[in-house]
Design a protein around this motif. Structure first.
Motif, mmCIF file in Angstrom:
data_model
loop_
_atom_site.group_PDB
_atom_site.id
_atom_site.type_symbol
_atom_site.label_atom_id
_atom_site.label_comp_id
_atom_site.label_asym_id
_atom_site.label_seq_id
_atom_site.Cartn_x
_atom_site.Cartn_y
_atom_site.Cartn_z
ATOM 1 N N GLU A 119 14.682 17.991 -27.467
ATOM 2 C CA GLU A 119 15.010 18.095 -26.051
ATOM 3 C C GLU A 119 16.354 18.802 -25.897
ATOM 4 O O GLU A 119 17.290 18.567 -26.657
ATOM 5 C CB GLU A 119 15.022 16.702 -25.427
ATOM 6 C CG GLU A 119 13.655 16.045 -25.497
ATOM 7 C CD GLU A 119 13.572 14.730 -24.757
ATOM 8 O OE1 GLU A 119 13.615 14.770 -23.506
ATOM 9 O OE2 GLU A 119 13.475 13.690 -25.405
ATOM 10 N N GLY A 122 1.764 9.189 -31.327
ATOM 11 C CA GLY A 122 2.495 10.046 -30.400
ATOM 12 C C GLY A 122 1.609 10.889 -29.511
ATOM 13 O O GLY A 122 2.105 11.566 -28.611
ATOM 14 N N HIS A 143 3.794 16.634 -19.970
ATOM 15 C CA HIS A 143 3.358 16.445 -21.343
ATOM 16 C C HIS A 143 3.162 17.801 -22.041
ATOM 17 O O HIS A 143 3.040 18.842 -21.389
ATOM 18 C CB HIS A 143 2.023 15.693 -21.386
ATOM 19 C CG HIS A 143 2.025 14.377 -20.688
ATOM 20 N ND1 HIS A 143 2.435 13.210 -21.287
ATOM 21 C CD2 HIS A 143 1.649 14.040 -19.424
ATOM 22 C CE1 HIS A 143 2.316 12.202 -20.440
ATOM 23 N NE2 HIS A 143 1.836 12.685 -19.290
ATOM 24 N N THR A 156 0.890 14.583 -25.472
ATOM 25 C CA THR A 156 1.936 13.716 -26.002
ATOM 26 C C THR A 156 2.074 12.471 -25.141
ATOM 27 O O THR A 156 1.847 12.496 -23.930
ATOM 28 C CB THR A 156 3.285 14.450 -26.031
ATOM 29 O OG1 THR A 156 3.563 14.981 -24.721
ATOM 30 C CG2 THR A 156 3.277 15.585 -27.040
ATOM 31 N N ASP A 157 2.457 11.374 -25.787
ATOM 32 C CA ASP A 157 2.757 10.165 -25.027
ATOM 33 C C ASP A 157 3.928 10.409 -24.083
ATOM 34 O O ASP A 157 3.932 9.945 -22.942
ATOM 35 C CB ASP A 157 3.113 9.012 -25.981
ATOM 36 C CG ASP A 157 1.900 8.492 -26.750
ATOM 37 O OD1 ASP A 157 0.770 8.646 -26.263
ATOM 38 O OD2 ASP A 157 2.103 7.935 -27.836
ATOM 39 N N LYS A 158 4.924 11.143 -24.573
ATOM 40 C CA LYS A 158 6.140 11.390 -23.804
ATOM 41 C C LYS A 158 6.004 12.629 -22.913
ATOM 42 O O LYS A 158 5.176 13.505 -23.172
ATOM 43 C CB LYS A 158 7.331 11.591 -24.743
ATOM 44 C CG LYS A 158 7.824 10.353 -25.428
ATOM 45 C CD LYS A 158 9.111 10.658 -26.212
ATOM 46 C CE LYS A 158 10.239 11.085 -25.280
ATOM 47 N NZ LYS A 158 11.510 11.313 -26.009
ATOM 48 N N LYS A 159 6.847 12.695 -21.897
ATOM 49 C CA LYS A 159 6.992 13.887 -21.071
ATOM 50 C C LYS A 159 8.304 14.582 -21.423
ATOM 51 O O LYS A 159 9.255 13.948 -21.880
ATOM 52 C CB LYS A 159 6.986 13.518 -19.582
ATOM 53 C CG LYS A 159 5.661 12.959 -19.077
ATOM 54 C CD LYS A 159 5.764 12.624 -17.596
ATOM 55 C CE LYS A 159 4.459 12.069 -17.049
ATOM 56 N NZ LYS A 159 4.574 11.745 -15.600
ATOM 57 N N PHE A 160 8.338 15.899 -21.186
ATOM 58 C CA PHE A 160 9.509 16.688 -21.530
ATOM 59 C C PHE A 160 9.837 17.638 -20.381
ATOM 60 O O PHE A 160 8.951 18.112 -19.685
ATOM 61 C CB PHE A 160 9.258 17.493 -22.804
ATOM 62 C CG PHE A 160 8.879 16.641 -23.986
ATOM 63 C CD1 PHE A 160 9.857 16.040 -24.763
ATOM 64 C CD2 PHE A 160 7.541 16.419 -24.310
ATOM 65 C CE1 PHE A 160 9.512 15.244 -25.849
ATOM 66 C CE2 PHE A 160 7.185 15.624 -25.392
ATOM 67 C CZ PHE A 160 8.179 15.038 -26.160
ATOM 68 N N ASP A 172 8.376 17.680 -15.023
ATOM 69 C CA ASP A 172 8.553 16.820 -16.186
ATOM 70 C C ASP A 172 7.141 16.510 -16.678
ATOM 71 O O ASP A 172 6.423 15.746 -16.034
ATOM 72 C CB ASP A 172 9.296 15.555 -15.752
ATOM 73 C CG ASP A 172 9.633 14.640 -16.913
ATOM 74 O OD1 ASP A 172 9.831 15.145 -18.031
ATOM 75 O OD2 ASP A 172 9.694 13.414 -16.703
#
Length: 231
Positions: free
Chosen positions: A229, A46, A210, A78-82, A208
């Motif tokens: 989220e 992750g 990391h 993080t691999d994902k963005k939030f 948006d």
């Protein structure tokens, strides 16, 4: 009475041990509320190095994610963005230690990638003497935390939280909201104008992005990193 007291004490000890054994896991209530783990206590799944740099400066040991001091380390993202989220984590530093968690992080602005929740030995690190806007719980170099923030002694675990919902951002420390700010507000504009980020295009905007664990050449330990989220 004496036996009942000993039995109760033994029960408390067992409960405490169970809590420790639950590090880096989610309770049923957390799962139901939409939380996900960002650290499983065993791997770096992750996470990845920032800006494509080689991995270095981190180890997973004894259920913690450890930033190793004085090596060739890199920031992790993080691999994902939030966008709208609640992020919580536990951390501890050694004497004179410095670290931070950044959010709204972009790889398009490598010099100043995002806003930073400062983690610091306020007394023992030189940054702490510059001002409260560089101390634990601050929006680093922009806005200071509350003067009565409940910091733990150096070497003990702190619990922190960042909440982003719309234009509102909150920094929490050990169960207390120590800083709330509105993106684009006059207070933020004034803080940015006086900060080292004043000439960074786009810094201070909501994006948006990391989550980043910074590498600052000091030891730092993390555990129980989790996020949900917000809709």
């Amino acid at each position: 009475m004496h036996l009942r007291f000993l039995a109760a004490l033994a029960s408390l000890v067992l409960c405490a041990a169970a809590v420790r054994a639950a590090d880096n896991t989610l309770t049923a209530a957390e799962k139901s509320a939409g939380w996900t783990l960002l650290f499983d206590g065993r791997t770096l799944d992750g996470w990845r190095p920032y800006a494509g740099k080689p991995v270095g400066g981190w180890e997973v040991k004894d259920g913690t994610l450890h930033a190793i001091a004085k090596v060739k380390g890199v920031d992790l993202i993080t691999d994902k963005k939030f966008t709208d989220f609640e992020f919580s984590w536990e951390w501890k530093l050694p004497a004179a230690g410095n670290n931070g968690v950044k959010y709204f992080v972009t790889e398009a602005r490598t010099k100043s990638p995002g806003h930073e929740y400062q983690m610091l030995d306020d007394v023992g690190h030189p940054d702490g003497k510059i001002g409260t806007h560089r101390q634990t719980g601050a929006f680093y170099d922009v806005l200071p935390p509350a003067a009565d923030k409940p910091s733990k002694p150096i070497g003990e675990w702190n619990a922190s939280r960042i909440i982003v919902k719309g234009s509102r951002v909150e920094h929490w420390l050990n169960g207390k909201n120590v800083l709330t700010y509105e993106l684009g507000s006059e207070a933020v504009k004034a803080g940015l104008a006086k900060s080292k980020f004043s000439k960074e295009p786009g810094f201070g905007d909501k994006i948006d992005g990391h989550i980043m664990l910074t590498y600052h050449q000091d030891d730092c330990w993390y555990r129980n990193l989790k996020i949900r989220e917000l809709k």
